[in-house]
Design an enzyme around this catalytic site. Structure first.
Site: not given
Ligand code: 1HE
Length: 258
Positions: A26, A62, A64, A66, A112, A132, A135, A140
């Site tokens: 994503r 999606a 950072l 994580l 961001e 964030e 979580r 950041g």
């Molecule tokens: C990820 C990430 C990620 C997906 N880091 N791996 N951001 C979040 O908290 C958003 C987290 N992501 C989500 O809520 C959902 O993935 C989505 C709504 C974006 C998309 O949902 P969906 O159903 O299309 O996909 P999915 O099945 O959740 O994700 C597909 C794969 O991408 C899956 O990995 P897989 O190995 O199981 O296939 C997920 O783990 C992976 N994935 N998003 C790592 N963010 C400088 S500070 C910034 C602070 C932040 O940004 S905190 C993060 C906020």
């Protein structure tokens, strides 16, 4: 950067097109992607007049990655956040205006990234969130500075406290995006806007991307002075004189309703 398979760069005439190509994750931003974004915007070809950023797959970004959120100590966490600040600063205060084409998730660090761009075009599939807050972490990547300037402190506070998600329509009204377009057309619309921006005098684009946000952050009395100086510099440029002459002699487009 050249070897990073998670990002693609191409020039389309004078428009730099940057695409996140990590759709299976994503377009989550890991350290290498942040470094690549920085490198790209520090090294745009000299002919570049505008840029477009978009993401492959169903989502813009999606945030950072994580899985990178390892056991960082406080010092490492600070440097990690600063690496985002530097990269996104290169976008916001780089050489050209940047248009973000948004669809699907525009969340966390993805929001961001979008907020460091100058124009945001969202299609109807876009949604905005700051997970964030729920979580146990904090923004950041410059979000606490840039996002309130788009939507205000109260909306950002609510998003982070409650996990609220804005859909595309409410998001455009709130101020996340300046344009709302049918699903699947954000990139095309972003390219059209970038092409139009590219025809402006470069000094005008510089004033809008580098000077206007600084003026907006200044107290009014200082802002007025900065404005006068920028205005004087811009109107003294030969290109400005030519453009005004073109209008007065009937060669330039009039302002018309869209
Ligand atoms: C990820 C990430 C990620 C997906 N880091 N791996 N951001 C979040 O908290 C958003 C987290 N992501 C989500 O809520 C959902 O993935 C989505 C709504 C974006 C998309 O949902 P969906 O159903 O299309 O996909 P999915 O099945 O959740 O994700 C597909 C794969 O991408 C899956 O990995 P897989 O190995 O199981 O296939 C997920 O783990 C992976 N994935 N998003 C790592 N963010 C400088 S500070 C910034 C602070 C932040 O940004 S905190 C993060 C906020």
């Amino acid at each position: 950067m050249q070897n990073n398979p998670d990002i693609r760069f191409e020039m389309r005439h004078d428009i730099a097109v940057v695409t996140l190509t990590r759709a299976k994750k994503r377009n989550a931003l890991n350290d290498a992607l942040i470094a690549s974004l920085r490198h790209l915007f520090e090294n745009l070809p000299p002919e570049t007049r505008a840029a477009v950023i978009s993401g492959e797959g169903d989502h813009f970004c999606a945030g950072l990655d994580l899985s990178d959120l390892k056991e960082r100590d406080a010092g490492e966490g600070m440097h990690h956040s600063r690496s985002w600040h530097i990269a996104l600063e290169r976008i916001q205060y780089g050489p050209v205006p940047v248009v973000a084409a948004l669809h699907g998730a525009v969340v966390g660090g993805g929001l961001e990234l979008a907020s460091a761009c100058h124009i945001r075009v969202a299609d109807e599939s876009a949604f905005y969130a700051l997970p964030e807050g729920t979580r146990g972490i904090f923004v950041g990547g410059g979000g606490s500075v840039r996002i309130p300037r788009l939507i205000g402190v109260p909306r950002m506070t609510d998003m982070m406290l409650t996990g609220r998600v804005y859909n595309a329509v409410d998001g455009e009204r709130a101020g996340f995006a300046q344009y709302l377009v049918p699903t699947g057309t954000a990139f095309e619309q972003a390219m059209q806007l970038a092409q139009r921006v590219a025809t402006n005098a470069p000094l005008t684009n510089y004033a809008l991307t580098h000077v206007l946000p600084r003026i907006a952050d200044q107290p009014a009395d200082q802002g007025f002075i900065t404005e006068s100086m920028m205005s004087a510099i811009a109107q003294a440029a030969p290109e400005a004189k030519q453009r005004v002459r073109d209008f007065l002699e009937g060669r330039a487009a009039k302002v018309s309703k869209q």
